[in-house]
Design a protein around this motif. Structure first.
Motif, PDB file in Angstrom:
ATOM      1  N   ASP A 229      35.465  57.975  81.470  1.00  0.00           N
ATOM      2  CA  ASP A 229      35.439  57.384  82.812  1.00  0.00           C
ATOM      3  C   ASP A 229      34.086  57.581  83.493  1.00  0.00           C
ATOM      4  O   ASP A 229      33.704  56.801  84.363  1.00  0.00           O
ATOM      5  CB  ASP A 229      36.539  57.996  83.692  1.00  0.00           C
ATOM      6  N   PHE A 287      51.025  55.366  91.232  1.00  0.00           N
ATOM      7  CA  PHE A 287      51.382  53.973  91.567  1.00  0.00           C
ATOM      8  C   PHE A 287      52.359  53.920  92.734  1.00  0.00           C
ATOM      9  O   PHE A 287      52.166  53.199  93.705  1.00  0.00           O
ATOM     10  CB  PHE A 287      52.005  53.284  90.344  1.00  0.00           C
ATOM     11  N   GLN A 329      47.506  46.597  86.441  1.00  0.00           N
ATOM     12  CA  GLN A 329      48.474  45.495  86.600  1.00  0.00           C
ATOM     13  C   GLN A 329      49.522  45.835  87.657  1.00  0.00           C
ATOM     14  O   GLN A 329      50.195  44.957  88.188  1.00  0.00           O
ATOM     15  CB  GLN A 329      49.188  45.226  85.261  1.00  0.00           C
ATOM     16  N   ARG A 330      49.634  47.147  87.960  1.00  0.00           N
ATOM     17  CA  ARG A 330      50.648  47.540  88.944  1.00  0.00           C
ATOM     18  C   ARG A 330      50.146  47.392  90.377  1.00  0.00           C
ATOM     19  O   ARG A 330      50.860  47.704  91.323  1.00  0.00           O
ATOM     20  CB  ARG A 330      51.036  49.012  88.717  1.00  0.00           C
TER      21      ARG A 330
ATOM     22  N   LEU B   4      57.431  44.695  86.302  1.00  0.00           N
ATOM     23  CA  LEU B   4      56.148  44.380  85.672  1.00  0.00           C
ATOM     24  C   LEU B   4      56.330  43.435  84.491  1.00  0.00           C
ATOM     25  O   LEU B   4      55.580  42.464  84.316  1.00  0.00           O
ATOM     26  CB  LEU B   4      55.458  45.672  85.206  1.00  0.00           C
ATOM     27  N   GLN B   8      54.790  39.894  83.946  1.00  0.00           N
ATOM     28  CA  GLN B   8      53.985  39.543  82.759  1.00  0.00           C
ATOM     29  C   GLN B   8      54.537  38.278  82.093  1.00  0.00           C
ATOM     30  O   GLN B   8      53.781  37.384  81.694  1.00  0.00           O
ATOM     31  CB  GLN B   8      53.977  40.715  81.762  1.00  0.00           C
ATOM     32  N   VAL B  26      48.899  40.448  75.205  1.00  0.00           N
ATOM     33  CA  VAL B  26      47.696  41.028  75.841  1.00  0.00           C
ATOM     34  C   VAL B  26      48.084  41.768  77.115  1.00  0.00           C
ATOM     35  O   VAL B  26      47.649  42.901  77.380  1.00  0.00           O
ATOM     36  CB  VAL B  26      46.669  39.917  76.132  1.00  0.00           C
ATOM     37  N   LEU B  27      48.952  41.090  77.914  1.00  0.00           N
ATOM     38  CA  LEU B  27      49.348  41.708  79.184  1.00  0.00           C
ATOM     39  C   LEU B  27      50.109  43.011  78.953  1.00  0.00           C
ATOM     40  O   LEU B  27      49.827  44.048  79.569  1.00  0.00           O
ATOM     41  CB  LEU B  27      50.238  40.731  79.991  1.00  0.00           C
ATOM     42  N   VAL B  28      51.063  42.928  78.015  1.00  0.00           N
ATOM     43  CA  VAL B  28      51.891  44.120  77.750  1.00  0.00           C
ATOM     44  C   VAL B  28      51.007  45.247  77.178  1.00  0.00           C
ATOM     45  O   VAL B  28      51.091  46.410  77.606  1.00  0.00           O
ATOM     46  CB  VAL B  28      53.059  43.780  76.802  1.00  0.00           C
ATOM     47  N   GLY B  30      47.817  45.617  77.564  1.00  0.00           N
ATOM     48  CA  GLY B  30      46.949  46.117  78.648  1.00  0.00           C
ATOM     49  C   GLY B  30      47.683  47.127  79.502  1.00  0.00           C
ATOM     50  O   GLY B  30      47.127  48.165  79.903  1.00  0.00           O
ATOM     51  N   ALA B  31      48.955  46.797  79.809  1.00  0.00           N
ATOM     52  CA  ALA B  31      49.736  47.695  80.658  1.00  0.00           C
ATOM     53  C   ALA B  31      49.907  49.046  79.973  1.00  0.00           C
ATOM     54  O   ALA B  31      49.763  50.102  80.605  1.00  0.00           O
ATOM     55  CB  ALA B  31      51.089  47.067  80.966  1.00  0.00           C
ATOM     56  N   GLU B  34      46.741  50.881  80.229  1.00  0.00           N
ATOM     57  CA  GLU B  34      46.569  51.422  81.584  1.00  0.00           C
ATOM     58  C   GLU B  34      47.395  52.687  81.779  1.00  0.00           C
ATOM     59  O   GLU B  34      46.924  53.687  82.334  1.00  0.00           O
ATOM     60  CB  GLU B  34      46.983  50.378  82.629  1.00  0.00           C
ATOM     61  N   PHE B  35      48.620  52.627  81.315  1.00  0.00           N
ATOM     62  CA  PHE B  35      49.488  53.805  81.453  1.00  0.00           C
ATOM     63  C   PHE B  35      48.918  55.000  80.698  1.00  0.00           C
ATOM     64  O   PHE B  35      48.922  56.118  81.199  1.00  0.00           O
ATOM     65  CB  PHE B  35      50.911  53.503  80.945  1.00  0.00           C
ATOM     66  N   ASP B  38      45.951  56.297  82.496  1.00  0.00           N
ATOM     67  CA  ASP B  38      46.383  56.997  83.700  1.00  0.00           C
ATOM     68  C   ASP B  38      46.935  58.373  83.343  1.00  0.00           C
ATOM     69  O   ASP B  38      46.668  59.367  84.018  1.00  0.00           O
ATOM     70  CB  ASP B  38      47.442  56.160  84.432  1.00  0.00           C
ATOM     71  N   ARG B  40      46.249  60.121  80.664  1.00  0.00           N
ATOM     72  CA  ARG B  40      45.169  61.011  80.227  1.00  0.00           C
ATOM     73  C   ARG B  40      44.389  61.577  81.433  1.00  0.00           C
ATOM     74  O   ARG B  40      44.085  62.748  81.504  1.00  0.00           O
ATOM     75  CB  ARG B  40      44.199  60.262  79.304  1.00  0.00           C
ATOM     76  N   ARG B  41      44.106  60.651  82.362  1.00  0.00           N
ATOM     77  CA  ARG B  41      43.390  61.099  83.568  1.00  0.00           C
ATOM     78  C   ARG B  41      44.189  62.165  84.305  1.00  0.00           C
ATOM     79  O   ARG B  41      43.664  63.185  84.730  1.00  0.00           O
ATOM     80  CB  ARG B  41      43.200  59.928  84.551  1.00  0.00           C
ATOM     81  N   ARG B  44      44.176  65.353  82.398  1.00  0.00           N
ATOM     82  CA  ARG B  44      42.871  66.008  82.483  1.00  0.00           C
ATOM     83  C   ARG B  44      42.658  66.639  83.861  1.00  0.00           C
ATOM     84  O   ARG B  44      42.283  67.810  83.990  1.00  0.00           O
ATOM     85  CB  ARG B  44      41.782  64.955  82.220  1.00  0.00           C
TER      86      ARG B  44
END
Lengths: 383, 636
Positions: A229, A287, A329-330, B4, B8, B26-28, B30-31, B34-35, B38, B40-41, B44
């Motif tokens: 990041d 979210f 997307q959320r 969601l 989608q 692609v959308l699924v 991508g989601a 993203e999850f 998120d 991992r972040r 961390r």
């Protein structure tokens, strides 16, 4: 008052205007820098609404009722029954001029029956806090002042603002609403949660933060973001906004968002002041909590609007780009949550910004916010 | 279906309702990404936060440990300090109380408890001020009104006023209480037993005003009281100040010692105290000087009565440490306002009157007379003139010859000092010699006479001696013998040609030093004559104490030697005694042939007087030597 939504996309162009374009006195439009930069969209709108003030800016994504999109321009054409408008445009050379710029616009908009001001500002070359302070100094703290700083997706390259002109960089536009009929409601909320220890701002100059607890601020961010990041800085810093407050006045807490980083100086530039000696704490979002924040902002605006249920309403939603970066997307969750509060009948459009302007939910003092959803609702009564 | 997913699908569905599976994927996908990102972040940031908070906790723990040990050390310090504080306040000589703003006792030291005999179980922190005073009232250590006392203290504390009070306890102690208001509304009270200090102060005051030996008012108090009395003399009344000087007190001190002297003074003080009325007072002015102030005097008989009583009392024999002593006094009296109403004036006048009484031969009294002042002044002028005369060399030495009654030969000449005053003529020695003696001028003057006369006598025929008078004052100087030896050496006069004439006064104080000097002089050959014999007190005892070479019979015996029942028999007795002791006799003041014949018949050896020759200057004397010797030769 009447408002109607129109949109533009490269495939279909503008959706047709349903009724009486000549009565439209105000047009808001928001789109990506790439879609607005050529100036054609403004010219087309000017043709469609010759009598209207046309006000728009580049964004980090557009809010179209409950949808979020990057591939179309959203606009609203509004006709007022009794409310008069005045648009003031001011170019600004650099952030040092922010307060003076705010004062100039405020002075030009000042008037006996001024009922509210909505501002769109360049998002990268303006100190939003100073701009707001300048405006308030002229119009007074009793006049509702809302608006936002233009965005540039996650690029932070250039932001555009147009007010009765082709959108361009280094411009601030304010529009004043006059008369007794207009009703303006506003709300602002984040939904971010504080986390981690409280830190002290041990070195800062204006909106440039050098050190927290004696350590370079950028070091702290890079540690939390991780190697992956960190490559996305400054945009990725939006994932961890900071809340700052004067230790002696905990109510003064505001959330600050990052505009730029200086890898050499290990400093970070925020969209508003980060005063030395204040307390700072990192925030993180989930979210659901961010969506709740959006709902809260919408609730404040609805309650504050003071309009009857039958009155036609129109809302502008300005949300921080950081929220979108996190939610992906959320992101539409927060638009939906706000929509649920404002009502399905209310036209809602807006954009993802580099800063939000709204009175503070607790103190009532108008400020620059970051990482919030701010909602401004308009209605006209007694017409 | 998840909101969601619905979105989608909607996004992947085109206008005809067909779902674009690739777009949906692609959308699924991508989601999901993203999850994952998120999560991992979040993971961390959470673990970093935990690390940070752990570090903070560790720091805090270290800080707490450090602070705790600091606190413990401080607590120890405080405990030690408290202990020292306790020791300090409990060992204070003062009782100490500390109250807070709600009038509750915070600190009370041991001394306070002891001072008033209170119970430490009752008087302790928390006890209210009023309850404490009530308790003291009940237990008898507080005498006043509890309400009045409390409200007075609280009022002053409220005003921020420091109060100092001295209270007397039931058992006769004096306690000084100081209430010192504090900034927080409380106050500190200190109780100090000042009984001893007060006694000491009273004693100091007493010592400052009373004579330690006799406990009579001293000079300072005498002046103070006299001043007060002078200001309150009733019309038609007088105030008498008596200055009393004990005669010959110094000889009592010198002969019997200070202890006896002090006893005598104490006895005199007591006696004087008995002489006066309640409204009068006696003071000791110092040494052997006393004073009495007699108030409300209506006539002089009252003063005389007091004087009589004083003399009677003083002349009463005193028994002092086994010694029977009799004494007498000289009293000077001044009246106010008759002789002056001012303090200094009346003191001076009483002093002058006493001086007059002394001059009149002691053992008597004198009322002040304005002439006394004049006399003193005249005396002072004479003193100044004498000094000037000495400086100017106006004084002269005259010589009066002494002749052998058998062969009419000049045996010796007496050196006599003469002062020829430019305005008053010849000043009698009786007038200026006492002044010279009092002022000490007699020493240089006597020395001058001695050297002058010795030098003169060295020019006389060898068979004629020189007689020089020596004052008792000269004996006291301690250098008389040296000066005589020096004068003899300087003049070349043989020691056996010098005769010193001394009076009884030299020996009157039983002065061993004077006797020693006389013996020394006799040893080198100087002759010693007793002058003015018969005028003193106990002449015969002196004859025993020193073997004089000559007795000079005083002129008073010669004057009436020719009268029936005159002094012939006395002169005869003196001549006989002298013969018995191998002393020569010289009759003074012989003025007639008759006297001369009688003296020769009585066996007196020599004569001196105007019949033969008055005192004469040195040059005249030399002529007399020549003419007399020629006459004698002619007769022979």
């Amino acid at each position: 008052m009447h408002s109607q939504q129109i949109t533009w996309n490269p495939q279909a162009g503008w959706t047709p205007v349903k009724a009486e374009p000549e009565n439209v006195s105000l047009v808001f439009y928001f789109g990506t820098r790439q879609m607005l930069a050529c100036g054609n969209r403004y010219n087309e709108l000017r043709e469609m609404f010759p009598a209207a003030h046309i006000l728009g800016c580049s964004t980090g994504g557009q809010i179209n009722n409950s949808d979020i999109s990057d591939d179309e321009i959203v606009a609203a054409a509004i006709s007022f029954d009794a409310t008069r408008l005045r648009l003031v445009r001011q170019d600004i050379s650099d952030a040092q001029q922010s307060r003076k710029c705010g004062e100039t616009i405020g002075r030009d908009l000042r008037g006996e029956d001024l009922a509210g001001v909505f501002v769109l500002s360049d998002g990268l070359n303006v100190n939003g806090s100073e701009l707001v302070n300048g405006l308030i100094a002229e119009i007074g703290s009793g006049i509702p002042l809302t608006g936002g700083l233009a965005g540039d997706g996650a690029d932070f390259t250039e932001t555009l603002v147009g007010g009765d002109c082709v959108p361009r960089a280094r411009t601030v536009v304010g529009i004043g609403f006059y008369g007794s009929a207009i009703r303006i409601g506003h709300g602002s909320a984040g939904g971010w949660d504080l986390f981690g220890p409280r830190r002290q701002v041990t070195k800062s100059i204006g909106n440039i933060l050098f050190e927290l607890d004696g350590q370079p601020a950028l070091d702290l961010y890079e540690r939390y973001l991780g190697p992956e990041d960190s490559k996305g800085l400054p945009g990725s810093a939006l994932l961890f906004p900071i809340q700052v407050h004067d230790a002696n006045h905990p109510d003064s807490a505001v959330v600050r968002t990052v505009l730029a980083v200086d890898h050499k100086a290990r400093s970070m530039t925020f969209a508003g002041d980060v005063p030395q000696g204040w307390t700072a704490q990192l925030m993180h979002g989930s979210f659901d909590r961010l969506a709740e924040g959006a709902a809260d902002a919408a609730r404040q605006a609805r309650i504050g609007l003071d309009a009857s249920e039958g009155d036609h309403q129109f809302s502008i939603l300005i949300s921080c780009i950081g929220r979108r970066l996190l939610m992906g997307q959320r992101t539409s969750d927060e638009a939906e949550a706000a929509g649920a509060e404002l009502g399905a009948d209310t036209l809602r459009l807006g954009f993802y910004s580099y800063g939000e302007i709204s009175p503070h939910a607790k103190s009532g003092v108008c400020e620059l916010h970051n990482q919030t959803m701010t909602v401004t609702s308009f209605a006209e009564v007694g017409a | 279906m998840h909101r969601l997913v619905a979105k989608q699908i909607a996004k992947a569905t085109d206008a005809t309702g067909a779902v674009d599976m690739n777009k949906l994927a692609v959308l699924v996908g991508g989601a999901y990404d993203e999850f994952d990102r998120d999560r991992r972040r979040t993971d961390r940031s959470m673990s970093l936060m935990i690390e940070e908070i752990d570090a903070i906790n560790r720091n805090l723990e270290q800080l707490v440990t450090k602070r705790t040990s600091e606190l413990r050390a401080r607590e120890e310090d405080l405990r030690a300090q408290n202990m020292r504080f306790d020791v300090a306040i409990n060992n204070m000589t003062q009782g100490l109380l500390l109250y807070d703003s709600s009038e509750r006792l915070i600190v009370c030291n041991q001394r306070y408890i002891e001072m008033y005999g209170l119970s430490p179980d009752v008087v302790k922190p928390g006890f209210s001020f009023r309850d404490l005073i009530l308790y003291r009232k009940e237990t008898g250590s507080f005498k006043g009104d509890v309400d009045d006392f409390c409200s007075s203290v609280l009022r002053n504390v409220g005003l921020g006023k420091v109060t100092h009070n001295v209270v007397e306890t039931a058992d006769g102690r004096s306690i000084q209480i100081v209430n010192q208001p504090l900034a927080d509304g409380g106050w500190v009270a200190t109780h100090e037993d000042i009984t001893e200090r007060r006694r000491a102060e009273e004693q100091i005051t007493h010592l400052a005003h009373y004579d330690a030996l006799t406990d009579l008012p001293n000079r300072a108090l005498f002046h103070e009281k006299l001043k007060q009395e002078l200001a309150h003399i009733a019309p038609g009344e007088q105030l008498a100040v008596l200055y009393i000087d004990i005669d010959e007190f110094k000889s009592v001190n010198d002969t019997l010692g200070h202890l006896i002297g002090d006893e005598l003074l104490k006895s005199v003080a007591v006696s004087l105290g008995r002489c006066v009325a309640a409204t009068d007072f006696v003071a000791r002015l110092g040494g052997d000087e006393f004073a009495i102030v007699q108030t409300a005097v209506k006539n002089s008989a009252e003063v005389s009565g007091l004087v009589t009583r004083v003399f009677d009392a003083i002349r009463e024999p005193y028994e002092c440490l086994g010694h029977q002593l009799t004494t007498d006094a000289s009293i000077g009296i001044a009246l106010a306002p008759q002789h002056g109403a001012d303090l200094d004036q009346i003191l001076k006048n009483a002093d002058l009157a006493m001086y007059a009484a002394k001059s009149a031969g002691r053992r008597t009294y004198r009322f002040f007379e304005p002439e006394m002042d004049a006399r003193v002044r005249a005396r002072r002028i004479l003193e100044m003139e004498l000094r000037q005369a000495i400086a100017d060399g106006v004084l002269e030495v005259y010589y009066q010859p002494c002749v052998n009654l058998q062969n009419n030969k000049i045996t010796s000449c007496e050196a006599l000092l003469r002062w020829q005053h430019s305005e008053r003529g010849m000043i009698p020695p009786a007038e200026f010699i006492p002044i010279a003696e009092e002022t000490g001028l007699i020493n240089p003057l006597g020395e001058w006479v001695l050297t002058t006369a010795c030098a003169e006598a060295a020019t006389w025929p060898d068979d004629i001696k020189l007689a020089v008078n020596v004052s008792p004052v000269q004996f006291k100087s301690g250098t008389l013998a040296l000066k005589i030896v020096a004068a003899l050496a300087a003049s070349g006069l043989a020691a056996n040609r010098l005769e010193l004439e001394i009076t009884e006064a030299v020996l009157i104080r039983d002065d061993e030093a004077a006797l020693a000097v006389l013996h020394q002089l006799r040893d080198i050959g100087v002759r010693i004559a007793l002058d003015d014999f018969g005028t003193g007190y106990s002449s015969l005892s002196y004859l025993q104490r020193f073997p004089f070479d000559k007795i000079k019979i005083d002129r008073c015996f010669v004057d009436d030697i020719a009268a029936p029942d005159g002094s012939a028999c006395i002169v005869q007795a003196i001549v006989n005694i002298a013969a018995e002791r191998h002393m020569t006799t010289t009759a003074e003041g012989v003025e007639t042939q008759r006297q001369r014949e009688l003296l020769r018949a009585l066996g007196c050896a020599e004569m001196q007087g105007h019949l033969f020759s008055p005192p004469q200057p040195a040059a005249e004397l030399k002529r007399l030597f020549l003419s007399h010797s020629a006459r004698r030769d002619a007769v022979a």
